[in-house]
Design a protein around this motif. Structure first.
Motif, mmCIF file in Angstrom:
data_model
loop_
_atom_site.group_PDB
_atom_site.id
_atom_site.type_symbol
_atom_site.label_atom_id
_atom_site.label_comp_id
_atom_site.label_asym_id
_atom_site.label_seq_id
_atom_site.Cartn_x
_atom_site.Cartn_y
_atom_site.Cartn_z
ATOM 1 N N LEU A 105 -39.850 59.212 10.762
ATOM 2 C CA LEU A 105 -38.747 59.115 11.722
ATOM 3 C C LEU A 105 -37.798 57.962 11.413
ATOM 4 C CD1 LEU A 105 -40.591 59.823 15.100
ATOM 5 C CD2 LEU A 105 -39.079 61.352 13.822
ATOM 6 N N PHE A 106 -38.320 56.851 10.913
ATOM 7 C CA PHE A 106 -37.474 55.684 10.670
ATOM 8 C C PHE A 106 -36.807 55.695 9.289
ATOM 9 C CE2 PHE A 106 -40.033 54.086 14.199
ATOM 10 C CZ PHE A 106 -39.008 53.648 15.029
ATOM 11 N N LYS A 107 -37.105 56.716 8.489
ATOM 12 C CA LYS A 107 -36.475 56.803 7.169
ATOM 13 C C LYS A 107 -34.952 56.836 7.347
ATOM 14 C CE LYS A 107 -36.512 59.426 2.923
ATOM 15 N NZ LYS A 107 -37.013 60.578 2.200
ATOM 16 N N GLY A 108 -34.270 55.981 6.602
ATOM 17 C CA GLY A 108 -32.820 55.920 6.667
ATOM 18 C C GLY A 108 -32.258 55.017 7.761
ATOM 19 N N THR A 109 -33.124 54.330 8.500
ATOM 20 C CA THR A 109 -32.644 53.423 9.549
ATOM 21 C C THR A 109 -32.674 51.984 9.041
ATOM 22 O OG1 THR A 109 -34.849 53.097 10.504
ATOM 23 C CG2 THR A 109 -33.534 54.928 11.380
ATOM 24 N N TRP A 110 -32.038 51.119 9.789
ATOM 25 C CA TRP A 110 -31.976 49.704 9.421
ATOM 26 C C TRP A 110 -33.380 49.107 9.333
ATOM 27 C CZ3 TRP A 110 -33.564 45.004 11.202
ATOM 28 C CH2 TRP A 110 -32.969 43.886 10.630
ATOM 29 N N ILE A 111 -34.217 49.420 10.298
ATOM 30 C CA ILE A 111 -35.547 48.811 10.373
ATOM 31 C C ILE A 111 -36.443 49.269 9.217
ATOM 32 C CG2 ILE A 111 -36.711 50.488 11.884
ATOM 33 C CD1 ILE A 111 -36.895 46.665 12.299
ATOM 34 N N ALA A 112 -36.187 50.440 8.664
ATOM 35 C CA ALA A 112 -36.982 50.909 7.521
ATOM 36 C C ALA A 112 -36.772 50.002 6.315
ATOM 37 C CB ALA A 112 -36.613 52.347 7.168
ATOM 38 N N ASP A 113 -35.567 49.461 6.177
ATOM 39 C CA ASP A 113 -35.261 48.561 5.057
ATOM 40 C C ASP A 113 -35.554 47.095 5.374
ATOM 41 O OD1 ASP A 113 -34.360 50.725 3.552
ATOM 42 O OD2 ASP A 113 -32.310 50.532 4.327
ATOM 43 N N HIS A 114 -35.773 46.781 6.655
ATOM 44 C CA HIS A 114 -36.030 45.404 7.096
ATOM 45 C C HIS A 114 -37.194 45.402 8.091
ATOM 46 C CE1 HIS A 114 -31.696 45.886 6.233
ATOM 47 N NE2 HIS A 114 -31.818 44.706 5.647
ATOM 48 N N PRO A 115 -38.399 45.765 7.653
ATOM 49 C CA PRO A 115 -39.509 45.909 8.605
ATOM 50 C C PRO A 115 -39.838 44.607 9.333
ATOM 51 C CG PRO A 115 -40.292 46.110 6.345
ATOM 52 C CD PRO A 115 -38.806 46.009 6.276
ATOM 53 N N ALA A 116 -40.172 44.762 10.599
ATOM 54 C CA ALA A 116 -40.597 43.637 11.426
ATOM 55 C C ALA A 116 -42.104 43.433 11.230
ATOM 56 C CB ALA A 116 -40.264 43.913 12.890
ATOM 57 N N PRO A 117 -42.586 42.215 11.459
ATOM 58 C CA PRO A 117 -43.990 41.899 11.163
ATOM 59 C C PRO A 117 -45.034 42.716 11.925
ATOM 60 C CG PRO A 117 -42.735 39.891 11.549
ATOM 61 C CD PRO A 117 -41.830 41.039 11.857
ATOM 62 N N MET B 4 -29.455 64.087 25.180
ATOM 63 C CA MET B 4 -30.799 64.136 24.641
ATOM 64 C C MET B 4 -31.313 62.707 24.514
ATOM 65 S SD MET B 4 -32.137 65.774 21.056
ATOM 66 C CE MET B 4 -31.965 67.450 21.564
ATOM 67 N N SER B 5 -32.510 62.473 25.005
ATOM 68 C CA SER B 5 -33.032 61.109 24.972
ATOM 69 C C SER B 5 -34.308 60.985 24.142
ATOM 70 C CB SER B 5 -33.289 60.610 26.395
ATOM 71 O OG SER B 5 -34.263 61.411 27.023
ATOM 72 N N SER B 6 -34.595 61.970 23.318
ATOM 73 C CA SER B 6 -35.796 61.933 22.489
ATOM 74 C C SER B 6 -35.431 61.543 21.058
ATOM 75 C CB SER B 6 -36.498 63.290 22.499
ATOM 76 O OG SER B 6 -37.547 63.292 21.537
ATOM 77 N N PHE B 7 -35.840 60.347 20.667
ATOM 78 C CA PHE B 7 -35.607 59.862 19.311
ATOM 79 C C PHE B 7 -36.200 60.822 18.288
ATOM 80 C CE2 PHE B 7 -37.229 57.095 15.790
ATOM 81 C CZ PHE B 7 -35.997 56.770 15.245
ATOM 82 N N LYS B 8 -37.413 61.285 18.554
ATOM 83 C CA LYS B 8 -38.092 62.189 17.625
ATOM 84 C C LYS B 8 -37.299 63.479 17.448
ATOM 85 C CE LYS B 8 -42.375 64.684 16.869
ATOM 86 N NZ LYS B 8 -43.702 64.994 17.347
ATOM 87 N N GLU C 109 -35.678 64.651 13.926
ATOM 88 C CA GLU C 109 -36.211 65.861 13.313
ATOM 89 C C GLU C 109 -35.158 66.954 13.187
ATOM 90 O OE1 GLU C 109 -39.697 66.813 15.628
ATOM 91 O OE2 GLU C 109 -40.972 65.562 14.347
ATOM 92 N N GLN C 110 -34.187 66.985 14.110
ATOM 93 C CA GLN C 110 -33.135 67.998 14.057
ATOM 94 C C GLN C 110 -31.907 67.499 13.293
ATOM 95 O OE1 GLN C 110 -32.338 69.604 18.005
ATOM 96 N NE2 GLN C 110 -34.494 69.389 18.537
ATOM 97 N N ASN C 111 -32.033 66.277 12.746
ATOM 98 C CA ASN C 111 -30.960 65.683 11.950
ATOM 99 C C ASN C 111 -29.630 65.651 12.715
ATOM 100 O OD1 ASN C 111 -30.153 64.335 9.644
ATOM 101 N ND2 ASN C 111 -29.437 66.213 8.647
ATOM 102 N N LEU C 112 -29.712 65.259 13.995
ATOM 103 C CA LEU C 112 -28.529 65.160 14.841
ATOM 104 C C LEU C 112 -27.874 63.793 14.662
ATOM 105 C CD1 LEU C 112 -30.010 66.771 18.081
ATOM 106 C CD2 LEU C 112 -28.567 67.869 16.360
ATOM 107 N N ALA C 113 -26.644 63.667 15.124
ATOM 108 C CA ALA C 113 -25.938 62.391 15.049
ATOM 109 C C ALA C 113 -26.685 61.348 15.867
ATOM 110 C CB ALA C 113 -24.515 62.556 15.568
ATOM 111 N N TYR C 114 -26.822 60.182 15.303
ATOM 112 C CA TYR C 114 -27.599 59.112 15.935
ATOM 113 C C TYR C 114 -26.989 57.773 15.538
ATOM 114 C CZ TYR C 114 -31.401 55.691 16.120
ATOM 115 O OH TYR C 114 -32.140 54.576 16.330
#
Length: 159
Positions: A64-76, A1-5, A9-14
């Motif tokens: 979608l980005f909730k719980g990811t690294w970038i959500a806690d460290h947003p880029a400009p 599967m290559s769809s991030f969304k 949304e299906q709470n699959l391993a990522y």
């Protein structure tokens, strides 16, 4: 599967690779190229970049980005661009030239139509109006004249 969304949304391993968004921004390059063999995540990573940078997808991106690294460290530059997508990931490079060109043109038309739908105010009205557009050469019109844009009230196409 290559769809991030779909994966999120299906709470699959990522495996979270969103830290590379910040690293990419820190490179301060105007454009970049992702060279990887087939099946190594180019399509997914470009989809991740689209959700992260596209203004039109800001609300969806926050979920979608909730719980990811970038959500806690947003880029400009988070959600600060109008993004035009051409997805050639399903392209066929075998077969005849007509099949390849049909696929290519379908993807270009889809990308431009999606951009128009997401950003109608960015399209210069004179350029979008068929009466002011440069004439399409007959050989192009003959070959692609039967292509239809997705149904949308603001898009019309004369053949």
């Amino acid at each position: 599967m290559s769809s991030f969304k779909d994966i999120k949304e299906q709470n699959l391993a990522y495996i979270d690779k969103t830290e590379f968004i910040k690293k990419y921004e820190d490179l301060n390059v105007f454009n970049g190229m992702f060279l990887r063999p087939p099946g190594c995540g180019k399509t997914m990573f470009t989809e991740i970049l689209r959700y992260y940078y596209d203004i039109a997808l800001q609300n969806e991106a926050d979920k979608l980005f909730k719980g990811t690294w970038i959500a806690d460290h947003p880029a400009p530059y988070k959600n600060s661009y109008a993004v035009l997508i051409f997805d050639f990931s399903g392209g066929r490079t075998v077969g005849d030239i007509k099949d390849t060109m049909d696929f290519f043109m379908d993807q270009v038309i889809k990308g431009i139509a999606d951009f128009y739908i997401n950003y109608p105010d960015l399209i210069i009205s004179e350029a979008a109006n068929d009466n002011h557009a440069k004439p399409v050469p007959n050989d192009v019109k003959k070959y692609y004249g039967n292509k239809n844009l997705p149904a949308h009230p603001g898009i019309s196409r004369k053949t």
